[in-house]
Scaffold this motif. Sequence first.
Motif, PDB file in Angstrom:
ATOM      1  N   ALA A  83       0.832  -1.201   0.000  1.00  0.00           N
ATOM      2  CA  ALA A  83       0.000   0.000   0.000  1.00  0.00           C
ATOM      3  C   ALA A  83       0.870   1.255   0.000  1.00  0.00           C
ATOM      4  CB  ALA A  83      -0.923  -0.009   1.210  1.00  0.00           C
ATOM      5  N   TYR A  84       1.969   1.205   0.742  1.00  0.00           N
ATOM      6  CA  TYR A  84       2.892   2.336   0.792  1.00  0.00           C
ATOM      7  C   TYR A  84       3.464   2.638  -0.597  1.00  0.00           C
ATOM      8  CZ  TYR A  84       6.631   5.305   2.708  1.00  0.00           C
ATOM      9  OH  TYR A  84       7.464   6.353   3.007  1.00  0.00           O
ATOM     10  N   LEU A  85       3.858   1.578  -1.320  1.00  0.00           N
ATOM     11  CA  LEU A  85       4.409   1.765  -2.663  1.00  0.00           C
ATOM     12  C   LEU A  85       3.362   2.296  -3.640  1.00  0.00           C
ATOM     13  CD1 LEU A  85       6.584  -1.460  -2.886  1.00  0.00           C
ATOM     14  CD2 LEU A  85       7.442   0.903  -2.918  1.00  0.00           C
ATOM     15  N   LEU A  86       2.153   1.774  -3.541  1.00  0.00           N
ATOM     16  CA  LEU A  86       1.078   2.277  -4.392  1.00  0.00           C
ATOM     17  C   LEU A  86       0.827   3.750  -4.096  1.00  0.00           C
ATOM     18  CD1 LEU A  86      -1.434  -0.713  -4.311  1.00  0.00           C
ATOM     19  CD2 LEU A  86      -0.074   0.055  -6.281  1.00  0.00           C
ATOM     20  N   ASN A  87       0.834   4.083  -2.820  1.00  0.00           N
ATOM     21  CA  ASN A  87       0.678   5.483  -2.423  1.00  0.00           C
ATOM     22  C   ASN A  87       1.793   6.338  -3.031  1.00  0.00           C
ATOM     23  OD1 ASN A  87       0.900   7.271   0.762  1.00  0.00           O
ATOM     24  ND2 ASN A  87       0.000   7.904  -1.161  1.00  0.00           N
ATOM     25  N   HIS A  88       3.015   5.804  -2.993  1.00  0.00           N
ATOM     26  CA  HIS A  88       4.144   6.542  -3.568  1.00  0.00           C
ATOM     27  C   HIS A  88       3.930   6.779  -5.056  1.00  0.00           C
ATOM     28  CE1 HIS A  88       8.307   7.838  -4.260  1.00  0.00           C
ATOM     29  NE2 HIS A  88       8.175   7.187  -5.396  1.00  0.00           N
ATOM     30  N   GLN A  89       3.499   5.746  -5.797  1.00  0.00           N
ATOM     31  CA  GLN A  89       3.311   5.905  -7.237  1.00  0.00           C
ATOM     32  C   GLN A  89       2.155   6.850  -7.540  1.00  0.00           C
ATOM     33  OE1 GLN A  89       5.147   5.440  -9.534  1.00  0.00           O
ATOM     34  NE2 GLN A  89       4.141   4.961 -11.470  1.00  0.00           N
ATOM     35  N   LEU A  90       1.113   6.768  -6.751  1.00  0.00           N
ATOM     36  CA  LEU A  90       0.012   7.712  -6.932  1.00  0.00           C
ATOM     37  C   LEU A  90       0.495   9.144  -6.702  1.00  0.00           C
ATOM     38  CD1 LEU A  90      -2.864   5.725  -5.187  1.00  0.00           C
ATOM     39  CD2 LEU A  90      -2.798   6.394  -7.597  1.00  0.00           C
ATOM     40  N   GLU A  91       1.351   9.313  -5.707  1.00  0.00           N
ATOM     41  CA  GLU A  91       1.899  10.640  -5.456  1.00  0.00           C
ATOM     42  C   GLU A  91       2.822  11.080  -6.591  1.00  0.00           C
ATOM     43  OE1 GLU A  91       1.562  13.162  -2.869  1.00  0.00           O
ATOM     44  OE2 GLU A  91      -0.260  12.013  -3.164  1.00  0.00           O
TER      45      GLU A  91
END
Length: 612
Positions: free
Chosen positions: A456-464
């Motif tokens: 989830a953290y990585l997905l959040n990073h890519q979304l950002e």
Amino acid sequence: MPSIPTLWKAETNDGKRLRTRDEIDDKYKWDLEAIYPSESDWQKDADKLEELLQQFAGLQGKIGESSESLLNALKLHDEVGKVSGKLYVFAKMKLDEDTSNSRAQALQDKAFGLLVKTESVTAFLVPEILTIDDDKLEAMVKENKDLQLYEFSLQEITRQKEHVLSENEEQLLASFGEILNAPSEIYQMYNNADMVFPTIKDEDGDEVEITHGLFSQLLESKDRTVRKNAFEAVYQTYEKHRNTVAAMYGANVKRGVVSARVRNFESARQASLESDNIPVSVYDNLIEAVHDFLPSLHKYLRLRSRVLGLPDLQMYDLYTPMVQDIDWKVPYDEAKETVLSAIKVLGDDYRSIAEKGLNSGWVDVYENKGKRSGAYSWGTYGTHPYMLLNYHDSLDNVFTLAHELGHSMHSYFSKKTQPYVYSGYTIFVAEVASTCNEALLLDYLLKRTDDKAKRAYLLNHQLETIRGTLYRQTMFAEFEKMAHAHVEEGGALTPEWLDETYYDLCKQFFAAGCHVNDEIAREWMRIPHFYTPFYVYKYATGISAALALSRRILTEGDPAVKDYLGFLSSGSSDYSINLLRRAGVDMESPQPVRSALEQFDSMVDELDGLLS
């Protein structure tokens, strides 16, 4: 693994300060001595440049006499470019190490003066070439085998024939180079050397001085009070200087508008895009597509509000990780190995060159007092690439390393493969290799992450990343379009107009899912790229192309890698649109941008599922 130097060195028992450059281990600094071991060596090349310019001046009026005279002029022009570029790059990077260093300032001023003189002395080249009859020029190229190297370059000159001034006019305009560049130079000195932000308390209750490099880290803090205090401190500081910065930015916009008019362009925007042979429709299509997908951004903001438990989501809450219990610190040496593993899909040759570069003076890693903020990759013909970082031990900075390494590898392959005249690449494609590296790093990490929270953290990073690079940069691009159009229509860029225009854009982009704080109206003041007009849209088109190319590399393997490395090695030997099309993506179509935005939308849904 060697110990990592800490960013802060205690000054007192209750405070912290940014280290000076001499307090940082040399192994974390770039090696500028590989360009010039000493200033006396720099001066030798400066003297050589003066001699070359004298030789070049002697060619005036003779360029069109024969194919041999044209060839000699082009070859000498290349040599002048190599030396002047090397002189300026060294001096500018030396200043970027510590922008308060008066000796470095003097050297950079001298280098820039030489650059302006070079442009002035060589300004007759293009106008003289344009006096050659088209049929005669074509015959000259056909009859001289060595001249055929420059065929595409000559085509580029004649393509822009209607926008090139007379010989005397070009020389006069070139002589004003330092003055015309003054708004940008003044802003850089103001923003990097003179701007001082207050101290605030960090998460541990310690007093820390806000810097450009630390600001983004503070906005990622888990402590909302830290985020709020940093946000307000920075923008309230800028507000005190709004009249001065409005004057700087207004002068820079006027410079672009006047230059475009002098060269018979319809607008400053057209003039900027024409240099890359990019249709204005590409710019407008980008803005239109992003506006069509604003509901996806609003959906993401509402998810962020729910997950963080902040029904009153503020602008200073947009950067803190949504997965709050992950403390993912990555020391620089670990980051380096991770990035090298992620790019292995691009082949052993690519990886081994990157590894050698990262371990042999390519990178200036840590922030120090007076150092230029942000990150970049630079260099010139005859040098290896250089990377400036302001590394903090965060996952975001690992992606920054991958990003700048992508730039550097693009430069490496282009300069290794192409002759000087085609060794650079246009700004339109400049962000493709860097962002492709980021996409490959994300894929590498996701494939090795079973932990639900980390995923989830990585997905959040890519979304950002997509929010920051595609949505945010497009918002910047729209602001630039509006500012230049306002001046072209006779308007003035007052602080009030700039604040109001920027604030209204922020409301369009964010208000459906976030409270748009008053302070954000001053954000235009802290964007250095606004002083390179119509640059930022290329971040948005670049990430769209990069995401498409990375998907092809990961799904098709060797054929896609071969095409991609061919793109990296092509420099500016063809138009950017054509180079990307051969690599596998058509940027004249709106589809790559829309596909990237569709990916953003689907990732919001995936993240929502993980965090529900």
